[in-house]
Design a protein around this motif. Structure first.
Motif, mmCIF file in Angstrom:
data_model
loop_
_atom_site.group_PDB
_atom_site.id
_atom_site.type_symbol
_atom_site.label_atom_id
_atom_site.label_comp_id
_atom_site.label_asym_id
_atom_site.label_seq_id
_atom_site.Cartn_x
_atom_site.Cartn_y
_atom_site.Cartn_z
ATOM 1 N N ASP A 189 0.844 -1.199 0.000
ATOM 2 C CA ASP A 189 0.000 0.000 0.000
ATOM 3 C C ASP A 189 0.885 1.256 0.000
ATOM 4 O O ASP A 189 0.853 2.034 0.940
ATOM 5 C CB ASP A 189 -0.953 -0.012 1.214
ATOM 6 N N VAL B 136 -5.986 -1.203 -0.126
ATOM 7 C CA VAL B 136 -6.231 0.024 0.620
ATOM 8 C C VAL B 136 -5.435 -0.023 1.934
ATOM 9 O O VAL B 136 -5.299 -1.090 2.534
ATOM 10 C CB VAL B 136 -7.737 0.179 0.918
ATOM 11 N N ASN C 128 -2.382 2.743 3.550
ATOM 12 C CA ASN C 128 -1.821 4.070 3.815
ATOM 13 C C ASN C 128 -2.639 5.168 3.146
ATOM 14 O O ASN C 128 -2.752 6.277 3.664
ATOM 15 C CB ASN C 128 -0.371 4.135 3.334
ATOM 16 N N GLN C 129 -3.178 4.842 1.972
ATOM 17 C CA GLN C 129 -4.079 5.765 1.283
ATOM 18 C C GLN C 129 -5.137 4.946 0.543
ATOM 19 O O GLN C 129 -5.174 3.722 0.674
ATOM 20 C CB GLN C 129 -3.285 6.657 0.301
ATOM 21 N N THR C 130 -5.980 5.601 -0.220
ATOM 22 C CA THR C 130 -7.030 4.880 -0.958
ATOM 23 C C THR C 130 -6.382 3.880 -1.917
ATOM 24 O O THR C 130 -5.217 4.035 -2.315
ATOM 25 C CB THR C 130 -7.862 5.857 -1.806
ATOM 26 N N ASN D 167 -6.943 5.522 7.040
ATOM 27 C CA ASN D 167 -5.683 5.617 6.303
ATOM 28 C C ASN D 167 -4.582 6.194 7.191
ATOM 29 O O ASN D 167 -4.803 6.423 8.379
ATOM 30 C CB ASN D 167 -5.861 6.389 4.989
ATOM 31 N N GLY E 41 -0.058 9.689 -0.388
ATOM 32 C CA GLY E 41 0.550 8.424 0.033
ATOM 33 C C GLY E 41 2.068 8.462 -0.114
ATOM 34 O O GLY E 41 2.783 7.685 0.510
#
Ligand code: BDR
Ligand code: CA
Length: 314
Positions: A11, A38, A40-42, A78, A87
């Motif tokens: 991620d 999904v 650390n970020q989307t 997140n 990210g």
């Protein structure tokens, strides 16, 4: 040269980026696929980041597939406060040009495992365990096919998402529960170990002195990441770089001391959900399939990492 075939489920994320570079820059590692989840970020952002890292390195032949956009049961959490809005805040990466693999990450993992002889491929999850849990639910036979699971997550004496839960496990504890309860060999590279994985000023200078686009990316990334740790945690040190430790263990297990112990995931606790409860009380049963990482040879880790950056520049 003995080859270690791996699938990296990630991620990215600053430390995921370092893990990808370590894998790509180590000739004894054959990176069969990258899958994203999904975390650390989307999903969209971490997938874009993984593609951009491959673009930077020129490793566009590695299949990369997107996986789950949310955890199995819980709402998305997140780590924007660690890795930024993108990210990979603080870095400059090229726009990716290669297409994504059309398969879902789960299917890419299953197909890749079935295309290789049993027990020759290691799964290296360095994000939440959502994709891996779904893979094992979709195709339970893969448990017998995988050589081992070497994951970054958890910790036996501390957490970072809460006092006792680490981020990758805390964001999808049900998925972690599924993964830890399958009878494949699991090495948990948790915070107890990764908090030892810090560069120092000399290492940062050595990386900067490589003066390549990749080393410049690494410096931008680690500087941003450390800055955040210093602000949040009052660190004066460099920040611990978690995810490459899992790849390092596959490359050379002698870098990391481990101890066999049963591990299970807390799902019910009001204060402890996501804790990787590790039982050190007694001699583990002979069929205990989990071990936890304890002690790191940090200078060797960074020597290995710098060698990988040099190799990528060839
Ligand atoms: C883990 O959480 C994420 O933010 C990092 O990428 C790493 O995988 C450390 O707790
Ligand atoms: Ca990660």
């Amino acid at each position: 040269m003995s080859l270690h075939k791996i699938i990296l489920d990630c991620d990215p994320g600053h430390d995921d980026a370092m893990a990808i570079l370590l894998a790509l820059g180590t000739p004894t590692i054959e990176l069969l696929a990258i899958t994203t989840v999904v975390g650390n970020q989307t999903l969209e952002k971490v997938t874009h980041n993984a593609q951009a890292i491959l673009e930077l390195v020129g490793a566009k032949q590695i299949p990369i597939a997107a996986g789950c956009p949310r955890p199995l049961v819980r709402a998305i959490q997140n780590a924007a406060e660690v890795h930024g809005i993108s990210g990979l805040d603080g870095t400059h990466l090229p726009e990716p040009t290669m297409p994504l693999d059309k398969r879902h990450a789960v299917d890419l993992i299953i197909d890749t495992l079935k295309a290789h002889p049993p027990k020759t491929v290691t799964l290296v999850p360095i994000g939440g365990l959502t994709n891996i849990a779904l893979t094992v639910r979709k195709a339970p036979e893969i448990v017998e096919l995988v050589k081992e699971v070497v994951l970054m997550g958890g910790g036996y004496h501390t957490g970072n998402q809460s006092a006792v839960a680490e981020f990758n496990i805390a964001i999808d504890p049900e998925a972690a529960h599924i993964v830890f309860n399958e009878k494949w060999p699991i090495t948990m590279i948790g915070l107890d170990l990764t908090h030892q994985a810090k560069p120092n000023d000399q290492i940062m200078t050595d990386i900067a002195n490589l003066k390549t686009p990749i080393s410049q990316f690494v410096i931008e990334s680690l500087n941003y990441y450390t800055e955040g740790y210093r602000k949040r945690n009052g660190y004066s040190d460099h920040a611990p770089v978690h995810d490459p430790c899992a790849v390092a263990y596959v490359i050379n297990p002698s870098l990391i001391e481990t101890r066999i112990a049963p591990v299970n995931i807390e799902l019910q606790g009001t204060l402890t959900t996501g804790m990787t409860v590790t039982d050190f009380r007694a001699t583990p049963a002979e069929n205990c399939h989990t071990q936890v990482a304890i002690k790191l040879d940090n200078p060797q880790l960074w020597a290995m990492f710098i060698d990988a950056l040099k190799y990528l520049d060839k």
